[in-house]
Design an enzyme around this catalytic site. Sequence first.
Site, short mmCIF file in Angstrom:
data_model
loop_
_atom_site.label_atom_id
_atom_site.label_comp_id
_atom_site.label_asym_id
_atom_site.label_seq_id
_atom_site.Cartn_x
_atom_site.Cartn_y
_atom_site.Cartn_z
NE ARG A 145 -0.18 -0.68 16.12
CZ ARG A 145 -0.86 -0.52 14.98
NH1 ARG A 145 -1.69 0.58 14.56
NH2 ARG A 145 -0.71 -1.58 13.86
CG HIS B 75 2.19 -8.81 6.14
ND1 HIS B 75 2.06 -9.10 7.41
CD2 HIS B 75 2.31 -7.41 5.97
CE1 HIS B 75 1.78 -7.62 8.03
NE2 HIS B 75 2.21 -6.76 7.12
CG HIS C 297 4.44 -3.30 13.63
ND1 HIS C 297 5.31 -4.18 12.94
CD2 HIS C 297 3.28 -3.12 12.88
CE1 HIS C 297 4.72 -4.09 11.62
NE2 HIS C 297 3.79 -3.50 11.60
NE ARG D 196 -2.41 0.75 3.72
CZ ARG D 196 -3.30 0.28 4.53
NH1 ARG D 196 -4.49 0.33 4.66
NH2 ARG D 196 -2.63 0.08 5.79
#
Length: 321
Positions: free
Chosen positions: A185, A55, A213, A25
């Site tokens: 999160r 990913h 993360h 993205r």
Amino acid sequence: AVINTLIAAAQNGKKVTVFVELKARFDEENNLATAEMMKAAGINILFSLPGLKVHAKVALVLRRDRQGHKLPSYAYISTGNFNEKTATLYADSGLFTCNPVLVNDLHNLFRTFQGKENPVFHRLLVAPRTVRSGLIQRIRREEDAARAGKEAWIKIKVNSIVDEKTIDALYRASQAGVKIDIVERGICALKPGVPGLSENIRVRSILGRFLEHSRIYAFANSDGPQIGEGPAAGPEVWIGSADLMHRNLDRRVEALVRIVAPEQIDELIKYVDLQMADSTASWHMQADGTYVRHCKDEEGRPLVDSQEYLIKKHTRRPVRH
């Protein structure tokens, strides 16, 4: 910095292969330009897989001596990207190891990028094949342990959790008596503390200087020995790139690695416990899906900032001469 190092390695006669995910993205054009630059330097470039986005965040260094004999090789699996900009902004976890079992697992993972089908993994869960099923299997193991009167708990740290099958498994585990702590999160479709449904589930969120993360999955019970590792006792802990979302579990190549070193298992569990602690500043999710901020104790003093605490803990002390 990573790209420049890979180019230098190729120019120094090393065989370098890089998988470049073009389905990124806001970054497709930059990734394509980077790929062309590496290709021009002699690096073998692999591009996106049909129907899947890669990913996983992995690196592998395979080594041989001049006679072709194998030397210790290195594997790296992370929750974070190879990006020096986000590395200064994101809180991530990674495993760097020369363990031959994991080196072989990563070798097989890279071979899937080149078209190899149905590889065997010993310490990896890989989406879209085994991440959801592997995690649900472990959630159900905790449920069975709780029903048998044994210690049972689950600790999860993710960006988002929306996958219905996983949420249903967590609800069933909660109803069986499993204590479940979740640090998230982003989006959370699970509701904690609902009578008869999720009374044993707590959900908290950390918002601070860094973007949380890392993805950590910890379970009280283990499934026994690991190949090449000897007996596995105590908690079972995994880290990796996968959130509990449909896109991660069904439409992406994700990798979770099982942590086996006792001191690393303990450190990761304490990391989640720190962020779940009542003495830590955080946002507490309520049964109706709203959040309440907790930042001061009963006497009005500020609660622990978990990110600042970890910075101080991991800052290297200056060498004294």
